[in-house]
Design a protein around this motif. Structure first.
Motif, PDB file in Angstrom:
ATOM      1  N   UNK A   1       7.044  12.644   3.336  1.00  0.00           N
ATOM      2  CA  UNK A   1       7.085  11.765   4.349  1.00  0.00           C
ATOM      3  C   UNK A   1       6.568  10.380   4.207  1.00  0.00           C
ATOM      4  N   UNK A   2       6.984   9.357   5.003  1.00  0.00           N
ATOM      5  CA  UNK A   2       6.566   8.038   5.018  1.00  0.00           C
ATOM      6  C   UNK A   2       5.090   7.974   5.382  1.00  0.00           C
ATOM      7  N   UNK A   3       4.279   7.139   4.645  1.00  0.00           N
ATOM      8  CA  UNK A   3       2.919   7.076   4.949  1.00  0.00           C
ATOM      9  C   UNK A   3       2.603   5.639   5.640  1.00  0.00           C
ATOM     10  N   UNK A   4       1.435   5.789   6.445  1.00  0.00           N
ATOM     11  CA  UNK A   4       1.035   4.693   6.947  1.00  0.00           C
ATOM     12  C   UNK A   4       0.002   3.672   5.971  1.00  0.00           C
ATOM     13  N   UNK A   5      -0.482   2.604   6.040  1.00  0.00           N
ATOM     14  CA  UNK A   5      -1.030   1.922   5.099  1.00  0.00           C
ATOM     15  C   UNK A   5      -2.026   0.867   5.681  1.00  0.00           C
ATOM     16  N   UNK A   6      -2.813   0.481   4.872  1.00  0.00           N
ATOM     17  CA  UNK A   6      -3.645  -0.663   5.434  1.00  0.00           C
ATOM     18  C   UNK A   6      -3.600  -1.820   4.460  1.00  0.00           C
ATOM     19  N   UNK A   7      -3.863  -3.064   5.024  1.00  0.00           N
ATOM     20  CA  UNK A   7      -3.696  -4.476   3.954  1.00  0.00           C
ATOM     21  C   UNK A   7      -5.203  -4.889   4.127  1.00  0.00           C
ATOM     22  N   UNK A   8      -5.604  -5.297   3.109  1.00  0.00           N
ATOM     23  CA  UNK A   8      -7.096  -5.809   2.956  1.00  0.00           C
ATOM     24  C   UNK A   8      -7.043  -7.198   2.178  1.00  0.00           C
ATOM     25  N   UNK A   9      -7.494  -8.324   2.579  1.00  0.00           N
ATOM     26  CA  UNK A   9      -7.452  -9.538   2.205  1.00  0.00           C
ATOM     27  C   UNK A   9      -8.233  -9.740   0.846  1.00  0.00           C
TER      28      UNK A   9
ATOM     29  N   UNK B   1       6.694  -6.783   5.491  1.00  0.00           N
ATOM     30  CA  UNK B   1       5.457  -6.877   5.810  1.00  0.00           C
ATOM     31  C   UNK B   1       4.656  -8.177   5.108  1.00  0.00           C
ATOM     32  N   UNK B   2       4.067  -9.167   5.683  1.00  0.00           N
ATOM     33  CA  UNK B   2       3.685 -10.382   5.311  1.00  0.00           C
ATOM     34  C   UNK B   2       2.419 -10.304   4.306  1.00  0.00           C
ATOM     35  N   UNK B   3       2.753 -10.768   2.999  1.00  0.00           N
ATOM     36  CA  UNK B   3       1.729 -10.795   2.145  1.00  0.00           C
ATOM     37  C   UNK B   3       1.729 -12.194   1.639  1.00  0.00           C
ATOM     38  N   UNK B   4       0.566 -12.705   0.617  1.00  0.00           N
ATOM     39  CA  UNK B   4       0.776 -13.839  -0.099  1.00  0.00           C
ATOM     40  C   UNK B   4       1.687 -13.740  -1.241  1.00  0.00           C
ATOM     41  N   UNK B   5       1.326 -12.879  -2.213  1.00  0.00           N
ATOM     42  CA  UNK B   5       2.274 -12.758  -3.326  1.00  0.00           C
ATOM     43  C   UNK B   5       2.584 -11.213  -3.515  1.00  0.00           C
ATOM     44  N   UNK B   6       1.875 -10.246  -3.046  1.00  0.00           N
ATOM     45  CA  UNK B   6       2.216  -8.855  -3.084  1.00  0.00           C
ATOM     46  C   UNK B   6       3.828  -8.405  -2.603  1.00  0.00           C
ATOM     47  N   UNK B   7       4.288  -7.498  -3.564  1.00  0.00           N
ATOM     48  CA  UNK B   7       5.505  -6.879  -3.056  1.00  0.00           C
ATOM     49  C   UNK B   7       5.333  -5.424  -3.583  1.00  0.00           C
ATOM     50  N   UNK B   8       5.332  -4.508  -2.609  1.00  0.00           N
ATOM     51  CA  UNK B   8       5.249  -3.047  -2.998  1.00  0.00           C
ATOM     52  C   UNK B   8       6.086  -2.054  -2.279  1.00  0.00           C
ATOM     53  N   UNK B   9       6.892  -1.127  -2.971  1.00  0.00           N
ATOM     54  CA  UNK B   9       7.510  -0.344  -2.470  1.00  0.00           C
ATOM     55  C   UNK B   9       7.955   0.930  -3.182  1.00  0.00           C
TER      56      UNK B   9
END
Length: 297
Positions: free
Chosen positions: A84-92, A151-159
């Motif tokens: 399944x797809x997972x939820x996630x958390x962004x930390x600055x 999903x808004x990030x400054x530089x990071x791209x992840x898939x």
């Protein structure tokens, strides 16, 4: 430089995979894989990088503390990457972050050096676009949880990419190692692999990276297995080949120096024609393996 890091060759401190810009010999992209026992906890400083914490198996609590306040996110997670797809958390950047898991699990920390400090946020599983890319034996599933424009990030791209057994993904081979506005962006990329076993037999696959020009001479032909990492500072990458009977998962982490956060690629001229055949073939009927859960009403 060693571009293929078999499982156990990228250990660092508490991490079973610890790829930093310094270790990779580049400037932006990072990946850590954290394994926690039941009741386990781990605290790290985000430093000059932004991070997305995404469960590979199990669930966890992510708490971020900095001068702006305290944020805590409960991640339900999943049984494994094929369920399944997972939820996630962004930390600055510039925050102290603690990951705690009641039941234990394995967690990916995808990171990128950045300049802007964005707020900590929760990413629900139901908001993750699940894309089917390619057709025929080029069919694959892409979970675009940290994609540009999603999903808004400054530089990071992840898939995340799931390739059914016997299929090819990252095909046609493509590259993103030159700055060509509107056409191609410069992105350092990390591939982290996991495989579905069959009757107790572990899976495996193959990853190809070939030189794309003078000074861009990365050359890899690797047999990849659970926990392996391939670093791609430049070059044509693809195909990623899943052996028959074993679905292949890989996590892509990308970041680069450009002001615009965009995944702009150039297909290999010898193989770009394959895209033109896709409309005449059906998508592999095994896909999607799963979709994002429906939004709660």
């Amino acid at each position: 430089m060693t571009f293929h890091l078999p499982a156990g060759k990228a250990l660092g401190g508490p991490y079973v995979v610890d790829v930093t810009p310094e270790k990779a010999g580049w400037s932006h992209s990072s990946l850590r894989i954290l394994e926690l026992p039941p009741g386990g906890t781990h605290t790290f400083e985000t430093g000059d990088s932004e991070w997305i914490v995404v469960p590979l198996s199990g669930g966890c609590t992510v708490a971020a503390n900095d001068d702006f306040g305290h944020d805590t996110f409960e991640l339900t997670g999943r049984a494994d990457v094929f369920s399944g797809v997972s939820d996630f958390a962004y930390v600055p950047r510039d925050a102290r972050t603690t990951v705690t898991s009641t039941g234990g699990g394995r967690f990916a920390l995808t990171g990128a050096r950045c300049t802007r400090r964005l707020p900590a946020r929760y990413g629900p599983a139901e908001s993750v676009p699940v894309e089917l890319r390619g057709t025929g034996n080029c069919s694959r599933q892409v979970n675009n949880f940290g994609a540009a424009g999603v999903f808004d990030c400054d530089k990071l791209i992840a898939v995340e990419v799931i390739t059914p057994g016997g299929n090819w993904s990252s095909f046609p081979p493509h590259k993103h190692d030159e700055h060509r506005p509107g056409e191609e962006s410069v992105l350092e990329e990390i591939y982290y692999f996991e495989f579905a076993g069959h009757d107790g037999i572990p899976g495996l696959g193959y990853q190809r990276v070939s030189p794309s020009g003078p000074g861009r001479d990365t050359d890899v032909l690797a047999e990849v297995r659970d926990g392996d990492v391939v670093l791609i500072p430049d070059g044509w990458h693809g195909p990623s080949m899943a052996t028959p009977g074993h679905h292949m998962y890989y996590l892509n982490v990308m970041a680069g120096p450009e002001d615009e956060r965009a995944w702009l690629i150039c297909d290999h001229p010898d193989h770009a024609w394959i895209r033109g055949t896709w409309p005449d073939q059906p998508v592999d009927p095994r896909l999607p393996l799963y979709t994002a859960p429906e939004r709660s009403r």
